[in-house]
Enzyme design. Structure first.
Site, PDB file in Angstrom:
ATOM      1  N   ASN A 178      -0.195  -2.840   8.594  1.00 56.23           N
ATOM      2  CA  ASN A 178      -1.476  -3.154   9.222  1.00 56.23           C
ATOM      3  C   ASN A 178      -1.965  -1.972  10.038  1.00 56.23           C
ATOM      4  O   ASN A 178      -1.191  -1.102  10.442  1.00 56.23           O
ATOM      5  CB  ASN A 178      -1.364  -4.390  10.125  1.00 56.23           C
ATOM      6  CG  ASN A 178      -0.607  -4.124  11.402  1.00 56.23           C
ATOM      7  OD1 ASN A 178       0.620  -4.112  11.407  1.00 56.23           O
ATOM      8  ND2 ASN A 178      -1.328  -3.915  12.490  1.00 56.23           N
ATOM      9  N   CYS A 179      -3.277  -1.929  10.250  1.00 52.87           N
ATOM     10  CA  CYS A 179      -3.863  -0.972  11.177  1.00 52.87           C
ATOM     11  C   CYS A 179      -4.454  -1.783  12.326  1.00 52.87           C
ATOM     12  O   CYS A 179      -3.990  -2.875  12.631  1.00 52.87           O
ATOM     13  CB  CYS A 179      -4.908  -0.098  10.489  1.00 52.87           C
ATOM     14  SG  CYS A 179      -6.345  -0.996   9.857  1.00 52.87           S
ATOM     15  N   TYR A 180      -5.492  -1.270  12.954  1.00 54.23           N
ATOM     16  CA  TYR A 180      -6.052  -1.909  14.141  1.00 54.23           C
ATOM     17  C   TYR A 180      -6.706  -3.253  13.832  1.00 54.23           C
ATOM     18  O   TYR A 180      -6.652  -4.180  14.626  1.00 54.23           O
ATOM     19  CB  TYR A 180      -7.063  -0.954  14.771  1.00 54.23           C
ATOM     20  CG  TYR A 180      -7.535  -1.328  16.150  1.00 54.23           C
ATOM     21  CD1 TYR A 180      -6.641  -1.770  17.115  1.00 54.23           C
ATOM     22  CD2 TYR A 180      -8.876  -1.218  16.493  1.00 54.23           C
ATOM     23  CE1 TYR A 180      -7.061  -2.087  18.388  1.00 54.23           C
ATOM     24  CE2 TYR A 180      -9.311  -1.532  17.773  1.00 54.23           C
ATOM     25  CZ  TYR A 180      -8.400  -1.966  18.713  1.00 54.23           C
ATOM     26  OH  TYR A 180      -8.828  -2.285  19.972  1.00 54.23           O
ATOM     27  N   ARG A 235      -6.907  -4.473  10.160  1.00 53.17           N
ATOM     28  CA  ARG A 235      -6.715  -4.878   8.776  1.00 53.17           C
ATOM     29  C   ARG A 235      -5.239  -5.060   8.418  1.00 53.17           C
ATOM     30  O   ARG A 235      -4.394  -4.284   8.840  1.00 53.17           O
ATOM     31  CB  ARG A 235      -7.306  -3.837   7.814  1.00 53.17           C
ATOM     32  CG  ARG A 235      -8.729  -3.469   8.113  1.00 53.17           C
ATOM     33  CD  ARG A 235      -9.218  -2.424   7.138  1.00 53.17           C
ATOM     34  NE  ARG A 235     -10.528  -1.909   7.541  1.00 53.17           N
ATOM     35  CZ  ARG A 235     -11.349  -1.243   6.749  1.00 53.17           C
ATOM     36  NH1 ARG A 235     -10.989  -0.999   5.513  1.00 53.17           N
ATOM     37  NH2 ARG A 235     -12.500  -0.811   7.183  1.00 53.17           N
TER      38      ARG A 235
END
Length: 529
Positions: free
Chosen positions: A469-471, A473
């Protein structure tokens, strides 16, 4: 080949989150330190005159600036951590060791070849002191290069083990053994290769700055246009943390990158006027104002019978955008149903930054209104011109509203609430939208059920190769993307959007993505590392 390049860039973009997301924390602490040492505020708040509080504020500001002038090692360790597939702690430790080997190897080679300049002539020489070692000034690029190199070697050899007396040299120790000669040779090579590259980067930075408002517009528009690919971080990161965003000597130290310069100037009360480079970190204008006008237009153009449902969707997303600067829940509401609006949004975002530059605004607003207040108010109007930032933002709000409403009605765009099929907007209830916005969809009572729905909608456990995951998504690598049920992900799990690029699938959940990742990992039995 194109797919491989895009996949690699997406992996790199994801890895960049580890170092990049920690840097705003440093900025906020510097801002707090600046508040505690602000002479104007002390006039109204006498307790700020206390030597203890004033000294503590100076310590906060001064100590955190050291983070900004040592970005090379931060990006090296952070990228190795973010890009490694397993044994992440080992990768980070190896990256630290490799960084130390590199700078000392380069220093020795420059000394042997007589290329070291006198310490008192470092300024403008292309060399700098890094952790007290004089080397070529590669800045954040050294960290990026070494971080990628360490992650690549680590992923390839971290599980290679030996038998007998040699077994102590396997695993992460083997990775470091391999890296030692590679890093030393890289240091030698960079001693010859980097000076012309450094000159090229400087020339590119000068060209971008020379193009003035056109360069700013291109930067602002591209930063939004790349949102669907998840590669927008690759646009703004070099400007914020490298020479492309400007360079300045502050407090006797060379500082590169728009955000670094801004934070260093915050910590130096002797600076009367902020530099123009901070314009590259004014990306929050459209987040706090423009997109809110777009939200109002989406609401007013929805069919009367759908307005309540659209309000329940738009209001939480608008609040999140204003406060935290997370815009994807809004952007994904029209990105695919009305792509023309997304292009207009990118254009207006770029133009907003141009007007900030035209009117000499030096306030920054990267991540919403809280950051905006902390960063700009303590510095005062003279330094930042923050009231003009708000005025331009209000104008942008009106422009977004008028343009979006006109295009939606004139072209009969099928934005949320205007769909032809009535059931399309009846799939959600107000309670559903509220639950999604507040993270209630992942309460402890139904975490396992929610994880099961997400995994099933992604084609089942066996179809999921990797979860990350990112910030905002959930990023996955999927075996068979045809099994991905986008409708279920949106309707039953609170996803704002789903992007499929080859085997890469990105599911946008906004600020609750970390919690989503946690319950999915738990359901899949993935290690907590």
């Amino acid at each position: 080949m194109k797919k491989k390049i895009v996949d690699s860039l997406q992996q790199f973009s994801k890895g960049m989150f580890v170092p990049v997301l920690i840097l705003p924390i440093a900025g906020i602490i510097i801002a707090i330190g600046n508040i505690l040492t602000n002479a104007r505020l002390a006039t109204y708040l006498p307790f700020l005159k206390s030597p203890l509080i004033n000294g503590f504020g100076k310590m906060l500001s001064g100590s955190l600036v050291s983070v900004l002038v040592n970005l090379g090692i931060i990006f090296c360790v952070g990228l190795a951590l973010g890009l490694s597939k397993e044994k992440k702690a080992d990768a980070a430790f190896t990256a630290l060791l490799s960084y130390l080997v590199f700078i000392n190897a380069m220093n020795i080679f420059l000394s042997i070849t007589g290329k070291l300049v006198p310490v008192d002539k470092l300024r403008g020489s292309g060399q700098a002191l890094v952790l007290g070692v004089q080397v070529l000034d590669m800045g954040v690029f050294l960290g990026i290069i070494l971080g990628i190199l360490v992650a690549y070697v680590h992923n390839k050899f971290c599980n290679r083990e030996f038998q007998g007396a040699w077994q102590i040299y396997g695993g992460s120790r083997l990775v470091f053994i391999i890296l030692i000669p590679v890093v030393v040779l890289l240091a030698v090579a960079c001693s010859y290769i980097w000076p012309p590259i450094q000159s090229g980067i400087s020339s590119l930075g000068n060209f971008i700055h020379a193009t003035g408002n056109f360069g700013i517009f291109t930067y602002g528009a591209l930063e939004r246009l790349l949102i669907p690919t998840g590669l927008h971080h690759l646009v703004y990161t070099p400007f914020l943390y490298s020479q492309l965003g400007g360079a300045a000597t502050i407090g006797g130290k060379l500082v590169e990158g728009a955000r670094n310069i801004y934070f260093a100037e915050m910590a130096d009360p002797s600076i009367a006027q902020l530099s123009s480079s901070v314009i590259w970190d004014a990306r929050g204008l459209s987040k706090m104002f423009g997109l809110i006008g777009a939200c109002l237009a989406l609401y007013h153009t929805a069919k009367p019978e759908n307005k309540k449902k659209i309000k329940a969707l738009i209001l939480p997303a608008a609040v999140t955008s204003i406060i935290a600067g997370v815009t994807e829940p809004i952007e994904f509401s029209f990105m695919f149903t009305a792509p023309l609006l997304f292009v207009i949004h990118a254009v207006l975002s770029g133009l907003g930054m141009v007007f900030l530059n035209i009117f000499g605004v030096r306030a920054i607003g990267p991540n919403g209104f809280i950051d905006f207040l902390l960063y700009n108010l303590p510095l005062g109007i003279a330094k930042t011109g923050w009231p003009k930032f708000i005025l331009i933002g209000l104008v942008q709000f009106v422009v977004y509203y008028v343009v979006f409403r006109f295009l939606i009605e004139k072209l009969n765009l099928k934005t949320p609430g205007r769909e032809d099929k009535k059931e399309d907007v009846q799939l959600y209830t107000k309670k559903d939208y509220k639950a999604k916005a507040e993270g209630e969809a992942l309460s402890k009572d139904n975490e396992e059920d929610m994880a099961a729905i997400i995994v099933d909608a992604l084609g089942g456990k066996d179809n999921i190769k990797k979860v990350d995951n990112c910030y905002t998504r959930l990023r996955l690598i999927i075996g068979d993307v045809s099994k991905v049920d986008q409708q279920v992900l949106k309707e039953q799990t609170g996803a704002n959007g789903v992007i499929v690029k080859g085997e890469n699938v990105q599911v946008v959940y906004g600020l609750q993505v970390t919690r989503v990742r946690k319950v999915v990992d738990k359901y899949l039995g993935i290690s907590a590392e």
